[in-house]
Design a protein around this motif. Structure first.
Motif, PDB file in Angstrom:
ATOM      1  N   GLY A 104      70.364  31.812  66.678  1.00 13.15           N
ATOM      2  CA  GLY A 104      70.384  31.146  65.392  1.00 13.15           C
ATOM      3  C   GLY A 104      70.659  32.056  64.208  1.00 13.15           C
ATOM      4  O   GLY A 104      71.467  31.715  63.333  1.00 13.15           O
ATOM      5  N   PRO A 105      70.028  33.233  64.127  1.00 16.22           N
ATOM      6  CA  PRO A 105      70.260  34.081  62.955  1.00 16.22           C
ATOM      7  C   PRO A 105      71.712  34.506  62.778  1.00 16.22           C
ATOM      8  O   PRO A 105      72.219  34.523  61.647  1.00 16.22           O
ATOM      9  N   VAL A 106      72.405  34.822  63.868  1.00 25.15           N
ATOM     10  CA  VAL A 106      73.792  35.261  63.714  1.00 25.15           C
ATOM     11  C   VAL A 106      74.691  34.071  63.379  1.00 25.15           C
ATOM     12  O   VAL A 106      75.678  34.213  62.644  1.00 25.15           O
ATOM     13  N   ILE A 107      74.362  32.872  63.885  1.00 26.65           N
ATOM     14  CA  ILE A 107      75.125  31.684  63.515  1.00 26.65           C
ATOM     15  C   ILE A 107      74.907  31.368  62.037  1.00 26.65           C
ATOM     16  O   ILE A 107      75.856  31.009  61.313  1.00 26.65           O
ATOM     17  N   ALA A 108      73.676  31.509  61.571  1.00 32.08           N
ATOM     18  CA  ALA A 108      73.398  31.316  60.146  1.00 32.08           C
ATOM     19  C   ALA A 108      74.178  32.324  59.302  1.00 32.08           C
ATOM     20  O   ALA A 108      74.646  32.002  58.197  1.00 32.08           O
ATOM     21  N   GLN A 109      74.339  33.526  59.817  1.00 29.94           N
ATOM     22  CA  GLN A 109      75.106  34.544  59.109  1.00 29.94           C
ATOM     23  C   GLN A 109      76.562  34.106  58.962  1.00 29.94           C
ATOM     24  O   GLN A 109      77.179  34.310  57.910  1.00 29.94           O
ATOM     25  N   GLU A 138      72.857  23.490  65.180  1.00 24.77           N
ATOM     26  CA  GLU A 138      71.418  23.287  64.994  1.00 24.77           C
ATOM     27  C   GLU A 138      70.682  24.615  64.968  1.00 24.77           C
ATOM     28  O   GLU A 138      69.756  24.805  64.159  1.00 24.77           O
ATOM     29  N   ALA A 139      71.080  25.529  65.838  1.00 22.69           N
ATOM     30  CA  ALA A 139      70.422  26.841  65.871  1.00 22.69           C
ATOM     31  C   ALA A 139      70.652  27.587  64.562  1.00 22.69           C
ATOM     32  O   ALA A 139      69.735  28.212  64.017  1.00 22.69           O
ATOM     33  N   GLY A 140      71.869  27.528  64.044  1.00 24.67           N
ATOM     34  CA  GLY A 140      72.163  28.198  62.784  1.00 24.67           C
ATOM     35  C   GLY A 140      71.442  27.570  61.616  1.00 24.67           C
ATOM     36  O   GLY A 140      70.852  28.268  60.778  1.00 24.67           O
ATOM     37  N   CYS A 143      67.863  28.460  60.959  1.00 30.55           N
ATOM     38  CA  CYS A 143      67.586  29.815  60.469  1.00 30.55           C
ATOM     39  C   CYS A 143      68.037  30.033  59.025  1.00 30.55           C
ATOM     40  O   CYS A 143      67.895  31.144  58.498  1.00 30.55           O
ATOM     41  N   LEU A 144      68.579  28.998  58.403  1.00 28.80           N
ATOM     42  CA  LEU A 144      68.941  29.102  56.993  1.00 28.80           C
ATOM     43  C   LEU A 144      67.741  28.812  56.117  1.00 28.80           C
ATOM     44  O   LEU A 144      66.921  27.940  56.443  1.00 28.80           O
ATOM     45  N   LEU A 149      73.014  25.235  51.234  1.00 30.77           N
ATOM     46  CA  LEU A 149      73.749  25.557  52.457  1.00 30.77           C
ATOM     47  C   LEU A 149      73.068  24.948  53.679  1.00 30.77           C
ATOM     48  O   LEU A 149      73.732  24.401  54.568  1.00 30.77           O
ATOM     49  N   LYS A 150      71.761  25.023  53.728  1.00 30.52           N
ATOM     50  CA  LYS A 150      71.021  24.404  54.834  1.00 30.52           C
ATOM     51  C   LYS A 150      71.241  22.896  54.839  1.00 30.52           C
ATOM     52  O   LYS A 150      71.431  22.285  55.909  1.00 30.52           O
ATOM     53  N   GLN A 151      71.241  22.289  53.677  1.00 36.17           N
ATOM     54  CA  GLN A 151      71.467  20.850  53.583  1.00 36.17           C
ATOM     55  C   GLN A 151      72.856  20.482  54.102  1.00 36.17           C
ATOM     56  O   GLN A 151      73.024  19.481  54.809  1.00 36.17           O
TER      57      GLN A 151
END
Length: 228
Positions: A104-109, A138-140, A143-144, A149-151
């Motif tokens: 998730g963290p790298v996808i959020a990146q 969903e994983a990304g 982690c946002l 951006l999360k929305q």
């Protein structure tokens, strides 16, 4: 012998680092060795050589390996943060091919790179958003931090359901800020098919070059498929 050949090719690349462009014959030969079984972990010699001129070649190799690059997924966060545009661009492809719900963290990146100053990188983020699985998105999104951006990421995930927000896509394409339009274009691409490309056609009229060119490329693909 395969290990010896791969090691020799890495030495050749280290001896003649690139200038921001991809190294030619040696990189192509090394890619063939990697496909033939040379350990992908050995690319850490390029990634940690201390000379950033080796990073474009190393990242290109990872992006060309598809799922074979999985052992080095832990190297990707640093590549996504690189000041070198081509490194960030190629690293996004590595995430698409190798990240899953554990990453998730790298996808959020990658999602955060929707704000990247370089249009080519934003184009690659758009491709990622359009092609990523729901599980990856969903994983990304998880982690946002809370915020726009999360929305947007959570809204994009909902478009995979039985009742996508077609009107909302149009509104976001026409009235949103550049990042909102990028997410809306990803939704348009994921929903468009041979029978219904009107959302992509709207995206192809936007002022952002990365969105316009991406949408036009997808429209061309759909037309080619329709004539096959």
């Amino acid at each position: 012998m395969r290990t010896r050949a791969g090691d020799d090719l890495i030495e050749r690349i280290l001896a003649r680092p690139g200038d921001g462009d991809l190294v030619g014959p040696a990189a192509n030969d090394l890619l063939s060795e990697l496909y033939a079984g040379y350990p992908v972990e050995n690319l850490t010699r390029l990634l940690h050589s201390g000379d950033d001129r080796n990073l474009p070649t190393a990242t290109w190799l990872l992006s060309e390996l598809g799922g074979l690059a999985a052992p080095l997924i832990g190297e990707v966060p640093a590549l996504l943060s690189s000041p070198i545009r081509s490194v960030r661009y190629q690293a996004i492809a590595v995430v698409l091919d190798n990240a899953d719900e554990r990453h998730g963290p790298v996808i959020a990146q990658v999602m955060n790179l929707s704000r990247d100053p370089e249009g080519a990188v934003r184009w690659k983020v758009l491709e990622f958003l359009a092609e990523a699985t729901v599980e990856q998105l969903e994983a990304g999104a998880s982690c946002l931090p809370p915020g726009p951006l999360k929305q947007l990421a959570e809204w994009l995930i909902l478009q995979d359901g039985e009742e996508p927000d077609l009107a909302g896509i149009v509104i976001r394409l026409e009235a949103g800020d550049p990042v909102t339009r990028l997410f809306a274009a990803a939704a348009a691409a994921s929903l468009s098919d041979k029978q219904d490309a009107h959302l992509l056609e709207r995206a192809a009229l936007l002022e952002e070059e990365e969105i316009r060119s991406f949408a036009q490329e997808r429209l061309n693909d759909l037309r080619e498929e329709a004539t096959d």
